[in-house]
Design an enzyme around this catalytic site. Structure first.
Site, PDB file in Angstrom:
ATOM      1  N   LYS A 200       0.861  -1.182   0.000  1.00  0.00           N
ATOM      2  CA  LYS A 200       0.000   0.000   0.000  1.00  0.00           C
ATOM      3  C   LYS A 200       0.895   1.229   0.000  1.00  0.00           C
ATOM      4  CE  LYS A 200      -3.573   2.430   2.502  1.00  0.00           C
ATOM      5  NZ  LYS A 200      -4.592   2.363   3.549  1.00  0.00           N
ATOM      6  N   ARG A 210     -10.876   9.767   1.793  1.00  0.00           N
ATOM      7  CA  ARG A 210     -10.781  10.437   3.108  1.00  0.00           C
ATOM      8  C   ARG A 210     -11.968  11.367   3.314  1.00  0.00           C
ATOM      9  NH1 ARG A 210      -4.186  11.233   2.816  1.00  0.00           N
ATOM     10  NH2 ARG A 210      -3.739   8.984   2.858  1.00  0.00           N
ATOM     11  N   LYS A 223       1.141  10.085   5.430  1.00  0.00           N
ATOM     12  CA  LYS A 223       1.258   8.716   5.959  1.00  0.00           C
ATOM     13  C   LYS A 223       2.559   8.050   5.504  1.00  0.00           C
ATOM     14  CE  LYS A 223      -3.745   8.100   6.503  1.00  0.00           C
ATOM     15  NZ  LYS A 223      -4.894   7.173   6.420  1.00  0.00           N
ATOM     16  N   GLU A 239       7.353  -6.758   1.369  1.00  0.00           N
ATOM     17  CA  GLU A 239       6.122  -6.619   2.175  1.00  0.00           C
ATOM     18  C   GLU A 239       5.196  -7.806   1.934  1.00  0.00           C
ATOM     19  OE1 GLU A 239       4.943  -4.704   4.435  1.00  0.00           O
ATOM     20  OE2 GLU A 239       6.035  -2.820   4.396  1.00  0.00           O
ATOM     21  N   LYS A 254      -2.147  -1.507  -3.895  1.00  0.00           N
ATOM     22  CA  LYS A 254      -3.009  -0.331  -3.836  1.00  0.00           C
ATOM     23  C   LYS A 254      -2.187   0.938  -3.876  1.00  0.00           C
ATOM     24  CE  LYS A 254      -5.990   1.857  -0.522  1.00  0.00           C
ATOM     25  NZ  LYS A 254      -6.304   1.962   0.841  1.00  0.00           N
ATOM     26  N   SER A 280     -10.143   5.498  -4.780  1.00  0.00           N
ATOM     27  CA  SER A 280     -11.085   6.595  -4.970  1.00  0.00           C
ATOM     28  C   SER A 280     -10.610   7.622  -5.996  1.00  0.00           C
ATOM     29  CB  SER A 280     -11.355   7.273  -3.624  1.00  0.00           C
ATOM     30  OG  SER A 280     -10.149   7.729  -3.038  1.00  0.00           O
ATOM     31  N   TYR A 319     -15.076   1.043  -7.022  1.00  0.00           N
ATOM     32  CA  TYR A 319     -16.353   1.730  -6.778  1.00  0.00           C
ATOM     33  C   TYR A 319     -17.284   1.589  -7.976  1.00  0.00           C
ATOM     34  CZ  TYR A 319     -13.625   3.495  -2.938  1.00  0.00           C
ATOM     35  OH  TYR A 319     -12.834   3.557  -1.819  1.00  0.00           O
TER      36      TYR A 319
END
Ligand code: PBG
Length: 330
Positions: A200, A210, A223, A239, A254, A280, A319
């Site tokens: 990610k 968000r 982040k 990872e 992602k 998104s 979505y």
């Protein structure tokens, strides 16, 4: 020995629709799709998310209707995200552990009404913290790994007890997959899966999400101390390797389209189920192009989803899932 022109005409199999169908190397079906849904408090409430045109937050009663639509369209799984009211957010995000929080209520309601659809629940504290970070922060705003992981384990158990089928840690803490797996086994949730958001990235494509969960205005800083640097590919494989060793059943990359190279190398290297999250900002880009008259929505949606399958994905969180499934069903 490969023939050469004119014996070899690569256009020959493309000349008719039946032949193109026969030669397709990749298929996209509704069963490849996971539909992310946003939940909000209340009864009979639909709140459109302005930065995600066509996407709304739904109260629990209406989420159940969305679950029925998804099932009827052949979508196998939903991903749930809560918009936690401001007054229930806190420094440590304790609302994540409340057995009656929005996620748990929605999970139970869907499981009651539509038992044959899978429910994937996101594990991370950002929808519940007052500062919008995925974990517990120290005085400098640094997200503390090990104490965050302990809370994530409790959050995962809370979701499993409510009926979640797939626990999806999206927080990027080290070691949390092993800790969650051990806790699930300890409570006999042996068939509750873990889909790890393994690769990610700290991405500019999460903005509308968000907004949808109500953490955009709250987030202090970025982040980058826990999500990955978009410059890195080798690290993504490390990872993924770590999460698989810790007990992940499947892994996720992602965002989606900007990271198809990571999907392809993860699939080639590990031969495990790889999922992508078309996030998104990717959805918003497609919708903006459509609104500007620059693109055909249906064609663009199906092409991008096919690209994930071609790159090696078992499935995609998008979505556009319901829209795509209905297009695919004809
Ligand atoms: C939170 C989380 C994020 C998304 C899924 N889970 C946002 C973030 O990390 O800030 C993004 C999904 C999207 O943009 O559609 N842990």
């Amino acid at each position: 020995m490969t023939a050469s022109f004119p014996a070899l005409r690569l256009r020959r199999p493309r000349a008719t629709a039946w032949s193109r169908a026969l030669h397709a190397e990749t298929v996209l079906t509704p069963s490849d799709l996971i539909w992310p849904l946003f939940i909000t408090e209340g009864q009979g409430v639909e709140e459109p998310v302005s930065s995600l045109p066509g996407v709304s937050r739904w109260s629990v009663d209406l989420i159940v209707d969305r679950a029925r639509e998804a099932r009827d369209a052949g979508i196998p799984c939903l991903a749930l995200f809560p918009n936690t009211p401001r007054e229930k957010r806190s420094e440590r995000g304790e609302e994540a552990l409340n057995p009656d929080n929005l996620m748990c209520r929605a999970t139970r309601a869907i499981k009651d009404a539509v038992p044959d659809i899978g429910i994937l629940t996101d594990v991370a504290l950002d929808p519940y913290t007052a500062h919008g970070h995925d974990g517990i922060i120290d005085a400098d705003g640094y997200v503390l790994n090990d104490i965050t992981s302990e809370l994530l384990v409790e959050q995962a158990l809370n979701q499993a007890r409510a009926g979640a089928d797939v626990i999806a840690p999206s927080d990027m803490m080290d070691g949390r997959v092993a800790a969650i797996r051990a806790a699930l086994e300890g409570e006999s949730f042996v068939n509750v899966q873990i889909m790890a958001y393994s690769a990610k990235y700290a991405s500019a494509f999460y903005g509308p999400f968000r907004d949808a969960v109500g953490s955009r205005g709250l987030l202090k800083g970025d982040k980058r101390t826990y999500q990955m640097d978009p410059a890195n590919a080798e690290e993504a494989l490390r990872e993924i390797e770590a999460d698989l060793a810790e007990g992940a059943d499947s892994v996720m990359v992602k965002p989606g389209l900007p990271y198809l190279d990571i999907i392809r190398s993860a699939k080639s290297r590990f031969q495990v189920p790889v999922f992508a999250y078309q996030v998104s900002g990717e959805y918003a880009m497609i919708e903006a192009a459509v609104a500007a008259g620059a693109a055909d929505r249906d064609a663009m949606v199906l092409e991008t989803l096919m690209a994930f399958k071609r790159a090696g994905c078992s499935g995609v969180l998008t979505y556009h899932a319901l829209h795509a499934a209905r297009l695919l069903n004809g």
